[in-house]
Design a protein around this motif. Sequence first.
Motif, short mmCIF file in Angstrom:
data_model
loop_
_atom_site.label_atom_id
_atom_site.label_comp_id
_atom_site.label_asym_id
_atom_site.label_seq_id
_atom_site.Cartn_x
_atom_site.Cartn_y
_atom_site.Cartn_z
N SER A 9 34.85 8.81 -55.30
CA SER A 9 35.62 9.85 -55.98
C SER A 9 37.10 9.49 -55.93
CB SER A 9 35.35 11.21 -55.31
OG SER A 9 35.93 12.24 -56.09
N ILE A 10 37.91 10.50 -56.00
CA ILE A 10 39.37 10.38 -55.93
C ILE A 10 39.85 11.06 -54.65
CG2 ILE A 10 41.56 10.99 -57.06
CD1 ILE A 10 39.87 9.02 -58.68
N GLN A 11 40.72 10.38 -53.91
CA GLN A 11 41.27 11.01 -52.70
C GLN A 11 42.12 12.20 -53.14
OE1 GLN A 11 41.63 12.33 -49.68
NE2 GLN A 11 41.42 10.33 -48.72
N GLY A 12 41.87 13.34 -52.55
CA GLY A 12 42.56 14.56 -52.95
C GLY A 12 43.56 15.08 -51.95
N GLU A 13 43.78 14.35 -50.86
CA GLU A 13 44.67 14.84 -49.81
C GLU A 13 45.55 13.72 -49.27
OE1 GLU A 13 42.41 16.79 -46.72
OE2 GLU A 13 40.97 17.56 -48.17
N GLY A 14 46.76 14.08 -48.85
CA GLY A 14 47.61 13.16 -48.12
C GLY A 14 48.27 12.09 -48.97
N LEU A 15 48.72 11.06 -48.28
CA LEU A 15 49.51 9.99 -48.88
C LEU A 15 48.76 9.23 -49.97
CD1 LEU A 15 52.27 8.59 -48.63
CD2 LEU A 15 51.22 7.02 -47.00
N LYS A 16 47.44 9.12 -49.86
CA LYS A 16 46.64 8.37 -50.83
C LYS A 16 46.07 9.26 -51.94
CE LYS A 16 45.54 4.44 -50.08
NZ LYS A 16 46.08 3.20 -50.62
N THR A 17 46.61 10.47 -52.11
CA THR A 17 46.16 11.36 -53.17
C THR A 17 46.16 10.64 -54.51
OG1 THR A 17 46.88 13.37 -52.05
CG2 THR A 17 46.68 13.50 -54.43
N GLY A 18 45.06 10.79 -55.24
CA GLY A 18 44.94 10.20 -56.55
C GLY A 18 44.31 8.83 -56.57
N CYS A 19 44.13 8.20 -55.42
CA CYS A 19 43.54 6.86 -55.37
C CYS A 19 42.02 6.94 -55.39
CB CYS A 19 43.98 6.14 -54.09
SG CYS A 19 45.73 5.75 -54.02
N PRO A 20 41.37 6.07 -56.17
CA PRO A 20 39.91 6.02 -56.11
C PRO A 20 39.50 5.60 -54.70
CG PRO A 20 40.78 4.21 -57.45
CD PRO A 20 41.94 5.08 -57.08
N THR A 21 38.48 6.26 -54.18
CA THR A 21 38.10 6.06 -52.78
C THR A 21 36.60 6.24 -52.61
OG1 THR A 21 40.26 6.94 -52.06
CG2 THR A 21 38.52 6.87 -50.40
N ILE A 22 36.02 5.41 -51.76
CA ILE A 22 34.64 5.59 -51.33
C ILE A 22 34.70 6.36 -50.02
CG2 ILE A 22 32.50 4.47 -50.60
CD1 ILE A 22 33.61 1.95 -52.16
N PHE A 23 34.04 7.50 -49.98
CA PHE A 23 34.02 8.33 -48.78
C PHE A 23 32.71 8.12 -48.04
CE2 PHE A 23 36.98 10.34 -51.62
CZ PHE A 23 38.02 10.73 -50.79
N CYS A 60 35.48 -0.68 -55.61
CA CYS A 60 36.61 0.05 -55.06
C CYS A 60 37.02 -0.58 -53.73
CB CYS A 60 36.21 1.51 -54.85
SG CYS A 60 37.52 2.55 -54.19
N ASN A 61 38.32 -0.68 -53.49
CA ASN A 61 38.82 -1.27 -52.25
C ASN A 61 39.19 -0.26 -51.18
OD1 ASN A 61 38.55 -4.00 -52.96
ND2 ASN A 61 40.44 -3.90 -54.15
N ASN A 62 39.25 1.03 -51.52
CA ASN A 62 39.63 2.06 -50.55
C ASN A 62 38.38 2.72 -49.97
OD1 ASN A 62 42.48 1.88 -51.00
ND2 ASN A 62 42.17 2.97 -52.92
N ILE A 63 38.31 2.74 -48.65
CA ILE A 63 37.19 3.39 -47.96
C ILE A 63 37.77 4.37 -46.96
CG2 ILE A 63 35.22 3.07 -46.42
CD1 ILE A 63 34.95 0.25 -47.55
N CYS A 64 37.24 5.59 -46.98
CA CYS A 64 37.68 6.63 -46.06
C CYS A 64 36.48 7.08 -45.21
CB CYS A 64 38.26 7.82 -46.82
SG CYS A 64 38.82 9.14 -45.72
N ILE A 65 36.60 6.90 -43.90
CA ILE A 65 35.60 7.38 -42.96
C ILE A 65 36.04 8.78 -42.55
CG2 ILE A 65 34.39 6.95 -40.77
CD1 ILE A 65 34.12 4.60 -42.71
#
Length: 183
Positions: A9-23, A60-65
Amino acid sequence: MNITEIFYSIQGEGLKTGCPTIFIRLGGCNKNCWFCDTSDKETTKMSCTEIVAEVNKYNCNNICITGGEPTIQSIDDVIDLLSLSQKYLSIETNGSNYISCLNKFNHITVSPKGWFDKRFLKIASEFKHIVYRDVPNFLETKAIQYLQPVYGDSESLSICVEAVKYDPRFRLGTQIHKYLGVY
């Protein structure tokens, strides 16, 4: 590992808001916050290789644990595997459990729910303070500090806006993905 869900999805919080992210949302938590939006979700057992295979389905290169609370599970092995892929790794934690693999993350978000390990003051990229009615004191850290109102509570939003205007060292944080209906 106990996984609640893995999604893109899209990061919706913090500094990375708006970045595509795998959660990668891990199950379980050591807190019991009334405003939690994941505490009632079921989990599935997955191996580290299954998790990495699921992550690799997305371009996607962004991963959020995230969680629940991700640090109450043993995440070292999956972080080691994900680190090999040169992904940008971030973690969202309540800060109550300082673990050895934190140095492998590019970005650390701490959202304290009461007590937190003070070692996070030195390594956190950002602090996300969830505000219901009380505004916390500004922490002595180099990390960015957000005041984020409980979603849908207009009084908390007003309190946060006024607090940020009063002390501009804080930033206003929102869960923009919820306002936009993006999950």
